[in-house]
Design a protein around this motif. Structure first.
Motif, PDB file in Angstrom:
ATOM      1  N   THR A 130       0.841  -1.188   0.000  1.00 22.49           N
ATOM      2  CA  THR A 130       0.000   0.000   0.000  1.00 22.49           C
ATOM      3  C   THR A 130       0.879   1.242   0.000  1.00 22.49           C
ATOM      4  OG1 THR A 130      -0.152   0.411   2.383  1.00 22.49           O
ATOM      5  CG2 THR A 130      -1.596  -1.308   1.465  1.00 22.49           C
ATOM      6  N   GLU A 131       0.244   2.374  -0.215  1.00 29.14           N
ATOM      7  CA  GLU A 131       0.979   3.632  -0.210  1.00 29.14           C
ATOM      8  C   GLU A 131       1.548   3.958   1.168  1.00 29.14           C
ATOM      9  OE1 GLU A 131      -1.906   3.756  -3.620  1.00 29.14           O
ATOM     10  OE2 GLU A 131      -1.939   3.061  -1.543  1.00 29.14           O
ATOM     11  N   ASP A 132       1.063   3.271   2.196  1.00 29.48           N
ATOM     12  CA  ASP A 132       1.570   3.478   3.554  1.00 29.48           C
ATOM     13  C   ASP A 132       2.667   2.489   3.941  1.00 29.48           C
ATOM     14  OD1 ASP A 132      -0.262   5.589   3.998  1.00 29.48           O
ATOM     15  OD2 ASP A 132      -1.848   4.139   4.433  1.00 29.48           O
ATOM     16  N   THR A 133       2.984   1.547   3.048  1.00 29.54           N
ATOM     17  CA  THR A 133       4.089   0.626   3.308  1.00 29.54           C
ATOM     18  C   THR A 133       5.389   1.426   3.429  1.00 29.54           C
ATOM     19  OG1 THR A 133       3.005  -1.171   2.090  1.00 29.54           O
ATOM     20  CG2 THR A 133       5.385  -1.321   2.373  1.00 29.54           C
ATOM     21  N   PRO A 134       6.192   1.166   4.453  1.00 31.12           N
ATOM     22  CA  PRO A 134       7.429   1.937   4.629  1.00 31.12           C
ATOM     23  C   PRO A 134       8.319   1.875   3.390  1.00 31.12           C
ATOM     24  CG  PRO A 134       6.966   0.662   6.600  1.00 31.12           C
ATOM     25  CD  PRO A 134       5.969   0.217   5.564  1.00 31.12           C
ATOM     26  N   GLY A 250      -1.037  -0.075 -10.266  1.00 36.43           N
ATOM     27  CA  GLY A 250      -0.836  -1.506 -10.443  1.00 36.43           C
ATOM     28  C   GLY A 250      -2.172  -2.177 -10.656  1.00 36.43           C
ATOM     29  N   ARG A 251      -2.138  -3.493 -10.832  1.00 38.17           N
ATOM     30  CA  ARG A 251      -3.387  -4.245 -11.010  1.00 38.17           C
ATOM     31  C   ARG A 251      -3.822  -4.933  -9.723  1.00 38.17           C
ATOM     32  NH1 ARG A 251      -3.404  -8.609 -14.778  1.00 38.17           N
ATOM     33  NH2 ARG A 251      -1.199  -8.919 -14.300  1.00 38.17           N
ATOM     34  N   GLY A 252      -2.930  -4.964  -8.721  1.00 36.99           N
ATOM     35  CA  GLY A 252      -3.262  -5.678  -7.503  1.00 36.99           C
ATOM     36  C   GLY A 252      -3.244  -7.177  -7.698  1.00 36.99           C
ATOM     37  N   GLU A 253      -2.487  -7.620  -8.707  1.00 36.47           N
ATOM     38  CA  GLU A 253      -2.460  -9.042  -9.078  1.00 36.47           C
ATOM     39  C   GLU A 253      -1.029  -9.423  -9.426  1.00 36.47           C
ATOM     40  OE1 GLU A 253      -4.224 -11.614 -12.808  1.00 36.47           O
ATOM     41  OE2 GLU A 253      -5.476 -10.015 -11.960  1.00 36.47           O
ATOM     42  N   SER A 291      -1.235  -2.780  -3.916  1.00 38.26           N
ATOM     43  CA  SER A 291      -2.635  -2.539  -3.585  1.00 38.26           C
ATOM     44  C   SER A 291      -3.094  -1.379  -4.451  1.00 38.26           C
ATOM     45  CB  SER A 291      -2.789  -2.163  -2.113  1.00 38.26           C
ATOM     46  OG  SER A 291      -4.097  -1.646  -1.879  1.00 38.26           O
ATOM     47  N   ALA A 292      -4.134  -1.596  -5.234  1.00 33.00           N
ATOM     48  CA  ALA A 292      -4.631  -0.558  -6.139  1.00 33.00           C
ATOM     49  C   ALA A 292      -5.928   0.065  -5.629  1.00 33.00           C
ATOM     50  CB  ALA A 292      -4.836  -1.148  -7.537  1.00 33.00           C
ATOM     51  N   ASP A 293      -6.198  -0.078  -4.338  1.00 32.55           N
ATOM     52  CA  ASP A 293      -7.461   0.432  -3.779  1.00 32.55           C
ATOM     53  C   ASP A 293      -7.508   1.952  -3.773  1.00 32.55           C
ATOM     54  OD1 ASP A 293      -8.246  -2.159  -3.364  1.00 32.55           O
ATOM     55  OD2 ASP A 293      -7.732  -2.182  -1.220  1.00 32.55           O
ATOM     56  N   LEU A 299      -9.289   8.419  -7.799  1.00 33.85           N
ATOM     57  CA  LEU A 299      -9.413   8.832  -9.202  1.00 33.85           C
ATOM     58  C   LEU A 299     -10.505   8.092  -9.956  1.00 33.85           C
ATOM     59  CD1 LEU A 299      -5.639   9.077 -10.274  1.00 33.85           C
ATOM     60  CD2 LEU A 299      -7.067  10.804  -9.137  1.00 33.85           C
ATOM     61  N   GLY A 300     -11.090   7.053  -9.350  1.00 34.80           N
ATOM     62  CA  GLY A 300     -12.056   6.237 -10.068  1.00 34.80           C
ATOM     63  C   GLY A 300     -11.404   5.432 -11.179  1.00 34.80           C
ATOM     64  N   TRP A 301     -10.103   5.139 -11.017  1.00 31.20           N
ATOM     65  CA  TRP A 301      -9.334   4.468 -12.066  1.00 31.20           C
ATOM     66  C   TRP A 301      -9.054   3.025 -11.697  1.00 31.20           C
ATOM     67  CZ3 TRP A 301      -4.777   1.820 -11.946  1.00 31.20           C
ATOM     68  CH2 TRP A 301      -4.176   1.515 -13.185  1.00 31.20           C
ATOM     69  N   THR A 302      -9.178   2.129 -12.666  1.00 34.12           N
ATOM     70  CA  THR A 302      -8.711   0.745 -12.513  1.00 34.12           C
ATOM     71  C   THR A 302      -8.056   0.302 -13.822  1.00 34.12           C
ATOM     72  OG1 THR A 302     -10.871  -0.115 -13.213  1.00 34.12           O
ATOM     73  CG2 THR A 302     -10.473   0.040 -10.843  1.00 34.12           C
ATOM     74  N   ALA A 303      -7.107  -0.611 -13.710  1.00 31.04           N
ATOM     75  CA  ALA A 303      -6.454  -1.160 -14.901  1.00 31.04           C
ATOM     76  C   ALA A 303      -7.451  -1.985 -15.705  1.00 31.04           C
ATOM     77  CB  ALA A 303      -5.264  -2.015 -14.490  1.00 31.04           C
ATOM     78  N   ARG A 304      -7.337  -1.939 -17.015  1.00 32.09           N
ATOM     79  CA  ARG A 304      -8.266  -2.643 -17.893  1.00 32.09           C
ATOM     80  C   ARG A 304      -7.624  -3.814 -18.641  1.00 32.09           C
ATOM     81  NH1 ARG A 304     -12.919   0.353 -18.923  1.00 32.09           N
ATOM     82  NH2 ARG A 304     -12.904   2.472 -18.079  1.00 32.09           N
TER      83      ARG A 304
END
Length: 323
Positions: A130-134, A250-253, A291-293, A299-304
């Motif tokens: 996540t964006e909070d990961t050190p 990222g895709r979170g996958e 994590s792409a949450d 932004l309402g964005w997800t990878a397609r």
């Protein structure tokens, strides 16, 4: 709105420019052409050839083209080279960004989308980053990206800038063959190069604590990277002064190295070729998956696009470049 895209003649930058231009944005490309190519710049989009260390030219370009926002992609980005040439990387990536921010504040430009990198995380021991990961970058390249984020956040606080920093994970693919990656620094083109030479692709280590023993990474199509930049730019048009967001792209996958190699062998009709497993490379973490949450929420964005899309389009681009 008029957007200045630094590095807009490069692999990722050209995709961003095309998406933004096709959406109706006024775009200006600023690139030193050290790794980019003028051929990538769409017809009708102005190209200014110059360094991000040249404040006078930056300010002139901003004024001449009535620029109101910047997408900053220009950077040196090879991890190994950054270890050998740290001063060069800090000058280009950190001093270059500082110079750009000085030019922006001098000309009243208050919006910036910054291309950062998952390299800021180093070797995170988590299932999802996540964006909070050190952050613990393991190369001067990763350090320059993290320092860049700090510099932008400080400028946002002090000067009321609106900023979004985007941390890319593993980029692959092409929206069109002529926009494909010309470098051979990442897994997919490295495998193509080995196969073209009649050699087996390398897998660096198969004894990691992963399902098939090879490293797991989050691969993201460059076209999705471009659409994320467009979404970030649109968000900044409405954002209040002092906005400073950091978002993973990222895709979170996760996909393992062996899985990627096997798919490449299938696409290139080399299924009879067995990869060579060699020793681990120093510094390769077992798993780095985004994590792409937060980017979806903000932004309402997800990878397609998926891994097959990346490999198929990258192969078409490779054949376009190499005949």
């Amino acid at each position: 709105m008029s957007w200045l895209v630094t590095g807009g003649a490069g692999y990722i930058g050209a995709h961003v420019v095309r998406v933004m231009a096709e959406s109706g944005e006024d775009v200006v490309v600023y690139d030193d052409l050290s790794t980019g190519s003028a051929d990538r710049v769409p017809s009708g989009v102005p190209l200014v050839v110059g360094s991000v260390l040249d404040r006078e030219l930056l300010e002139k370009t901003i004024r001449d083209h009535s620029v109101t926002g910047v997408v900053h992609i220009a950077a040196k980005k090879q991890v190994g080279e950054s270890v050998e040439l740290p001063l060069h990387y800090y000058r280009e990536n950190v001093t270059g960004l500082q110079t750009l921010l000085e030019a922006m504040t001098a000309t009243g430009v208050s919006r910036i989308v910054f291309s950062s990198s998952a390299a800021v995380y180093g070797m995170p021991d988590v299932d999802l980053v996540t964006e909070d990961t050190p952050c613990a970058p393991m190369s001067p390249y990763g350090e320059t990206k993290l320092v860049g984020e700090w510099l932008i956040a400080a400028a946002a606080r002090a000067h009321g800038l609106r900023a979004i920093s985007l941390r890319y994970f593993n980029v692959a693919g092409a929206a069109a063959p002529e926009l494909s990656d010309g470098g051979v620094f990442n897994l997919v083109p490295m495998v193509f190069e080995r196969l073209e030479a009649g050699e087996a692709p390398h897998i660096f280590g198969d004894d990691y604590a992963t399902p098939d023993g090879t490293c797991v990474r989050d691969y993201i199509h460059v076209q999705d990277i471009a659409s994320a930049h467009q979404a970030a730019a649109a968000r900044l048009n409405e954002a209040p002064e002092g906005t400073s967001l950091i978002l993973n792209i990222g895709r979170g996958e996760g996909s393992s190295v062996r899985e990627v190699v096997e798919r490449i062998l299938k696409v290139t009709d080399n299924e009879d070729r067995t990869p060579d497993v060699t020793a681990r490379r120093a510094g390769d973490p077992a798993r780095v998956v985004a994590s792409a949450d937060r980017i979806r929420e903000e932004l309402g964005w997800t990878a397609r696009l998926d891994l097959d899309d990346m490999i198929d389009s990258a192969w078409q681009g490779w054949r376009h470049r190499h005949g």
